[in-house]
Design a protein around this motif. Sequence first.
Motif, short mmCIF file in Angstrom:
data_model
loop_
_atom_site.label_atom_id
_atom_site.label_comp_id
_atom_site.label_asym_id
_atom_site.label_seq_id
_atom_site.Cartn_x
_atom_site.Cartn_y
_atom_site.Cartn_z
N ARG A 130 114.29 34.62 102.59
CA ARG A 130 113.70 34.55 101.25
C ARG A 130 112.28 33.98 101.31
O ARG A 130 111.38 34.47 100.64
N LEU A 131 112.08 32.95 102.11
CA LEU A 131 110.75 32.36 102.27
C LEU A 131 109.76 33.40 102.78
O LEU A 131 108.65 33.53 102.26
N LEU A 132 110.16 34.16 103.80
CA LEU A 132 109.26 35.17 104.36
C LEU A 132 108.88 36.22 103.32
O LEU A 132 107.71 36.57 103.18
N ALA A 133 109.88 36.73 102.61
CA ALA A 133 109.62 37.79 101.64
C ALA A 133 108.78 37.28 100.46
O ALA A 133 107.77 37.88 100.08
N GLU A 134 109.20 36.16 99.88
CA GLU A 134 108.50 35.65 98.70
C GLU A 134 107.06 35.27 99.00
O GLU A 134 106.13 35.65 98.28
N GLN A 135 106.87 34.50 100.05
CA GLN A 135 105.52 34.02 100.33
C GLN A 135 104.59 35.15 100.79
O GLN A 135 103.38 35.09 100.60
N THR A 136 105.17 36.19 101.39
CA THR A 136 104.35 37.34 101.76
C THR A 136 103.81 38.04 100.51
O THR A 136 102.64 38.39 100.43
N PHE A 137 104.68 38.24 99.52
CA PHE A 137 104.22 38.86 98.27
C PHE A 137 103.23 37.96 97.54
O PHE A 137 102.21 38.43 97.04
N ILE A 138 103.52 36.67 97.47
CA ILE A 138 102.62 35.74 96.79
C ILE A 138 101.26 35.71 97.48
O ILE A 138 100.21 35.77 96.83
N GLY A 139 101.28 35.63 98.80
CA GLY A 139 100.03 35.60 99.55
C GLY A 139 99.24 36.89 99.44
O GLY A 139 98.01 36.88 99.31
N ALA A 140 99.95 38.02 99.49
CA ALA A 140 99.26 39.31 99.41
C ALA A 140 98.59 39.50 98.05
O ALA A 140 97.45 39.98 97.97
N THR A 141 99.27 39.12 96.98
CA THR A 141 98.67 39.28 95.66
C THR A 141 97.51 38.30 95.46
O THR A 141 96.52 38.62 94.81
N ALA A 142 97.62 37.10 96.04
CA ALA A 142 96.51 36.15 95.96
C ALA A 142 95.30 36.69 96.71
O ALA A 142 94.15 36.56 96.25
#
Length: 276
Positions: free
Chosen positions: A207-219
């Motif tokens: 979950r950490l990998l998936a969520e933070q990847t999306f958050i980081g990519a959109t940022a």
Amino acid sequence: MSAPGSLPPIAIIGTGSMGGAILAGLRAGAPDVRVRVTTRSEASAAALRADGVEARAVEHDSDANAWAVSGAGVVVLGVKPAQIVAVLGELAPTLDPAALVVSVAAGITTAAMEAAAPNPVVRAMPNTPSLVGRGVTGVSGGARSTATHLALADDLFRLVGTVVELPESQIDALSTISGSGPAYVFLLIEEFTRAAQAMGFDENVARLLAEQTFIGATALLEASGEDPEELRRRVTSPKGTTEQAVGVLQGAKLSALFTRAAEAALARARELAAGA
């Protein structure tokens, strides 16, 4: 555009997700504006009062809504779509005729609201990131609304994110993109989390990998100002691992899939507007 401090007194009828988000935006961005709200339950109203909000509950006070709209220059209807017309009809005798009525309900047209009260009406379609001040809200004025009314609605919803003015004929279509869009993003995160688990990561790490990847990519997308296609190209090295994964996704005809999904949402929005 007027400054937030110049907003008139505001009433919020119903403080569910969207009404609550608008209330939070007002308290943070325009703390000097008078705001009165109503809730269904006394417990909810009591919690708001304990937090310094003028609030009454309709379950214990049949005059709560009339109290809230008395003297208000903007009235936000945050009740369920099926209740909009009835609540507006109930409020019509109390409303200042010049007060702007703003609905955040799906499927209820400005014409239906104008038939219930003589006020200028704006229909708005915010999305759930409004809860954290990052919403996208489409706004459309009814037949009695002027550019001044739309500017007032813009000022209100800019307190919870970005505002797009558009014809009412496009409001339902907007709801399929920005309105439903957060659910699409959350679904993708769910599926990438499952994919990570299938590769052996435990649930928390997946979950950490998936969520933070999306958050980081959109940022990164926001900070760079680049086109998403260009950012994707930079990650996709020729003959590399990402190219292989993107090829599989594109092979699934994602473009057609997302179009079908948006069209299905739009068809349902039209059914709701027709009372189905």
